[in-house]
Enzyme design. Structure first.
Site, mmCIF file in Angstrom:
data_model
loop_
_atom_site.group_PDB
_atom_site.id
_atom_site.type_symbol
_atom_site.label_atom_id
_atom_site.label_comp_id
_atom_site.label_asym_id
_atom_site.label_seq_id
_atom_site.Cartn_x
_atom_site.Cartn_y
_atom_site.Cartn_z
ATOM 1 N N HIS A 72 0.841 -1.206 0.000
ATOM 2 C CA HIS A 72 0.000 0.000 0.000
ATOM 3 C C HIS A 72 0.871 1.249 0.000
ATOM 4 C CE1 HIS A 72 -3.992 -1.844 1.677
ATOM 5 N NE2 HIS A 72 -3.548 -2.443 0.591
ATOM 6 N N TYR A 201 -9.160 5.331 7.697
ATOM 7 C CA TYR A 201 -9.266 5.726 9.096
ATOM 8 C C TYR A 201 -10.330 6.828 9.156
ATOM 9 C CZ TYR A 201 -4.928 3.345 10.478
ATOM 10 O OH TYR A 201 -3.965 2.402 10.760
ATOM 11 N N PRO A 294 -3.755 0.036 18.947
ATOM 12 C CA PRO A 294 -3.445 -0.416 17.582
ATOM 13 C C PRO A 294 -3.664 0.623 16.479
ATOM 14 C CG PRO A 294 -5.468 -1.437 18.374
ATOM 15 C CD PRO A 294 -4.921 -0.651 19.513
ATOM 16 N N LYS A 298 1.439 -0.219 15.226
ATOM 17 C CA LYS A 298 2.847 -0.283 15.641
ATOM 18 C C LYS A 298 3.236 -1.493 16.482
ATOM 19 C CE LYS A 298 4.468 3.116 13.543
ATOM 20 N NZ LYS A 298 4.708 2.560 12.229
ATOM 21 N N TYR A 384 4.100 6.439 10.250
ATOM 22 C CA TYR A 384 3.282 5.264 9.928
ATOM 23 C C TYR A 384 4.077 4.261 9.096
ATOM 24 C CZ TYR A 384 -1.072 2.709 9.059
ATOM 25 O OH TYR A 384 -2.061 1.761 9.025
HETATM 26 C C1 LIG Z 1 -5.682 -9.542 21.450
HETATM 27 C C2 LIG Z 1 -4.727 -8.678 20.656
HETATM 28 C C3 LIG Z 1 -5.138 -8.122 19.455
HETATM 29 C C4 LIG Z 1 -4.282 -7.297 18.739
HETATM 30 N N1 LIG Z 1 -4.708 -6.726 17.590
HETATM 31 C C5 LIG Z 1 -3.902 -5.877 16.928
HETATM 32 C C6 LIG Z 1 -4.341 -5.216 15.763
HETATM 33 O O1 LIG Z 1 -5.474 -5.398 15.333
HETATM 34 N N2 LIG Z 1 -3.478 -4.360 15.128
HETATM 35 C C7 LIG Z 1 -2.205 -4.129 15.616
HETATM 36 O O2 LIG Z 1 -1.455 -3.344 15.013
HETATM 37 N N3 LIG Z 1 -1.755 -4.763 16.715
HETATM 38 C C8 LIG Z 1 -2.562 -5.610 17.378
HETATM 39 N N4 LIG Z 1 -2.115 -6.225 18.495
HETATM 40 C C9 LIG Z 1 -0.720 -6.006 18.911
HETATM 41 C C10 LIG Z 1 0.281 -6.998 18.280
HETATM 42 O O3 LIG Z 1 -0.379 -8.168 17.902
HETATM 43 C C11 LIG Z 1 1.379 -7.273 19.309
HETATM 44 O O4 LIG Z 1 2.052 -6.057 19.516
HETATM 45 C C12 LIG Z 1 2.381 -8.375 18.888
HETATM 46 O O5 LIG Z 1 1.759 -9.635 18.944
HETATM 47 C C13 LIG Z 1 3.622 -8.357 19.779
HETATM 48 O O6 LIG Z 1 4.383 -9.520 19.578
HETATM 49 P P1 LIG Z 1 5.142 -10.217 20.795
HETATM 50 O O7 LIG Z 1 5.838 -11.382 20.218
HETATM 51 O O8 LIG Z 1 5.905 -9.198 21.548
HETATM 52 O O9 LIG Z 1 3.985 -10.680 21.804
HETATM 53 P P2 LIG Z 1 2.861 -11.831 21.615
HETATM 54 O O10 LIG Z 1 2.455 -11.924 20.191
HETATM 55 O O11 LIG Z 1 1.808 -11.534 22.627
HETATM 56 O O12 LIG Z 1 3.610 -13.151 21.992
HETATM 57 C C14 LIG Z 1 3.920 -13.495 23.322
HETATM 58 C C15 LIG Z 1 3.881 -14.998 23.449
HETATM 59 O O13 LIG Z 1 4.262 -15.371 24.775
HETATM 60 C C16 LIG Z 1 3.427 -16.414 25.182
HETATM 61 N N5 LIG Z 1 3.399 -16.488 26.651
HETATM 62 C C17 LIG Z 1 2.691 -15.730 27.517
HETATM 63 N N6 LIG Z 1 2.889 -16.121 28.770
HETATM 64 C C18 LIG Z 1 3.774 -17.150 28.721
HETATM 65 C C19 LIG Z 1 4.359 -17.984 29.709
HETATM 66 N N7 LIG Z 1 4.046 -17.838 31.012
HETATM 67 N N8 LIG Z 1 5.218 -18.957 29.313
HETATM 68 C C20 LIG Z 1 5.515 -19.130 27.989
HETATM 69 N N9 LIG Z 1 4.979 -18.362 27.012
HETATM 70 C C21 LIG Z 1 4.121 -17.391 27.383
HETATM 71 C C22 LIG Z 1 2.078 -16.059 24.586
HETATM 72 O O14 LIG Z 1 1.191 -17.165 24.514
HETATM 73 C C23 LIG Z 1 2.489 -15.553 23.218
HETATM 74 O O15 LIG Z 1 2.515 -16.556 22.241
HETATM 75 C C24 LIG Z 1 -2.964 -7.053 19.226
HETATM 76 C C25 LIG Z 1 -2.542 -7.643 20.424
HETATM 77 C C26 LIG Z 1 -3.419 -8.445 21.149
HETATM 78 C C27 LIG Z 1 -2.942 -9.022 22.456
#
Ligand SMILES: Cc1cc2nc3c(=O)[nH]c(=O)nc-3n(C[C@H](O)[C@H](O)[C@H](O)COP(=O)(O)OP(=O)(O)OC[C@H]3O[C@@H](n4cnc5c(N)ncnc54)[C@H](O)[C@@H]3O)c2cc1C
Length: 391
Positions: A72, A201, A294, A298, A384
């Site tokens: 995009h 948006y 969200p 980011k 962005y």
């Molecule tokens: C419900 C939800 C919806 C979202 N929707 C959007 C969106 O629409 N647009 C957008 O831009 N961003 C969105 N986000 C934000 C984006 O998805 C996150 O910023 C991104 O997933 C960050 O990646 P991460 O690997 O840091 O964390 P995560 O993807 O949360 O990964 C962390 C991992 O650690 C695991 N974990 C947790 N506790 C433990 C433990 N005790 N032991 C072992 N493993 C564990 C979890 O199961 C998970 O798999 C959303 C986030 C959430 C939570």
């Protein structure tokens, strides 16, 4: 069991870190509380900024993204009767890609599996120990009920906002900043071709709405709803009616095409930063250290940027015994974290409405300025589409 880096969490941050470390010949073990199927089907973010795409290309994981994702040039900013295109490519020579986090996670998981990466899924009782010493370890119970201890040189806390890593930083050191917003997003996935070529948006007096997409046949749409909203009070018809009103169905000949809704959930909006992002031998990355609302797309990109900063720091520490990048990791990562925290807050507060008519006038004035001034539009585009890694 012994490894060089024990990684908690098989989200994008944890899987990408294990991949980048393996490229440098560094061993890691990943532990994850959920099942592999759950992790690979979780619906979350969907916009990849320029530097995320570049990184995935650089490590050989850009093939499916380039084939199945959509590039995009920008986004549409809208308020009643007006829709303006903010063209990132023209303004800052960068673009974004629509490619679901689910797909990124699948690509990363497949690459890790092909490389024989050890990942423990469905663990319980994860705990982090002795991070103040040279001999930290992680303990957990594996899916067969066996108590496991992993000794490591370093622990990477990539376990999102509910994992144990952020709480392993002692209170005397830990500092947190937080903002809770008075609204949430009702997000839906619909099996219908997007009614727009790029994201919309939309500011509306009924509340913010957004039209996004996952593919040529799947639309992702969001509505601002009050906190505490029960998803069951929103029938499919009610959702499509609200989206039509807020996105301006019928205005200037534009129409919103409804379709079968396959997923519905309510996502609260929150900004959160915890510092420092390193304590002793524990390094935090991604949602474990920070959450952004969200609106600016980011969260996932910031997790990738953290890991892109952390991997070389751990490589220098573990391969050359050079701790300088590890020592500056927290400060280096936090520069971008705060930039993205500000941008996400700015987009959120510009677009989400309240009952205050004064706020509404300020928001509309700001939207007109962003859409009408090259300086305003360039600021939005630069943030962005994403600043370079290391900014
Ligand atoms: C419900 C939800 C919806 C979202 N929707 C959007 C969106 O629409 N647009 C957008 O831009 N961003 C969105 N986000 C934000 C984006 O998805 C996150 O910023 C991104 O997933 C960050 O990646 P991460 O690997 O840091 O964390 P995560 O993807 O949360 O990964 C962390 C991992 O650690 C695991 N974990 C947790 N506790 C433990 C433990 N005790 N032991 C072992 N493993 C564990 C979890 O199961 C998970 O798999 C959303 C986030 C959430 C939570």
């Amino acid at each position: 069991m012994r490894t060089e880096v024990a990684i908690i969490g098989a989200g994008p941050a944890g899987l990408l870190l294990s991949h980048l470390l393996a490229e440098q010949g560094i061993d890691s073990v990943v532990i994850e509380t959920r099942s592999q199927d759950y992790v690979l089907s979780r619906i979350r973010a969907g916009i990849l900024e320029h530097s995320t795409v570049q990184l995935l290309d650089d490590i050989g994981l850009g093939t499916r993204l380039r084939a199945e994702g959509q590039q995009h040039r920008g986004i549409y900013l809208q308020w009643p009767e007006e829709r303006h295109h903010i063209d990132f490519t023209e303004l800052v020579d960068r673009s974004v890609w629509v490619y679901g986090q689910t797909e990124v996670t699948k690509d990363l998981a497949a690459a890790r599996e092909a490389a024989g990466q050890q990942i423990f899924y469905e663990v319980t009782d994860t705990a982090v120990h002795e991070v103040d010493t040279e001999s930290p370890y992680v303990s957990f119970v594996d899916s067969s009920g066996r108590h496991v201890r992993i000794d490591a040189a370093v622990i990477a806390g990539c376990d999102g906002s509910f994992g144990p890593s952020r709480a392993a930083v002692p209170d005397r050191v830990r500092q947190t900043w937080e903002r809770t917003y008075p609204y949430s997003w009702l997000g839906v996935l619909a099996d219908v071709a997007p009614s727009t070529d790029e994201l919309i948006y939309a500011w509306h007096s009924d509340g913010f709405a957004m039209h996004s997409m996952r593919s040529a046949t799947v639309s992702r749409l969001y509505l601002q709803v009050p906190n505490g909203t029960d998803v069951n009070t929103w029938s499919d018809d009610r959702i499509w009616d609200a989206l039509s009103t807020r996105l301006g169905h019928g205005q200037n000949g534009w129409t919103l095409q409804p379709g079968p809704i396959t997923d519905k959930s309510v996502l609260p909006m929150r900004s959160y930063v915890q510092t420092p992002m390193r304590h002793g031998r524990l390094f935090l990355a991604g949602d474990a250290a920070h959450i952004v609302p969200p609106t600016g797309a980011k969260g996932l990109n910031l997790a990738v940027a953290d890991v892109a900063t952390l991997a070389p720091a751990l490589t220098a520490l573990l391969r050359k015994n050079d701790g300088s990048l590890a020592d500056s990791y927290s400060d280096d990562a936090l520069r971008r974290v705060w930039r993205c925290t500000h941008f996400s807050w700015w987009m959120t507060t510009m677009l989400h409405t309240s009952d205050d008519p004064f706020d509404a006038q300020l928001q509309l004035s700001q939207l007109r300025w962003v859409a009408g001034s090259e300086a305003g539009a360039t600021g939005l585009a630069e943030n962005y589409a994403g600043l370079p890694i290391g900014f």
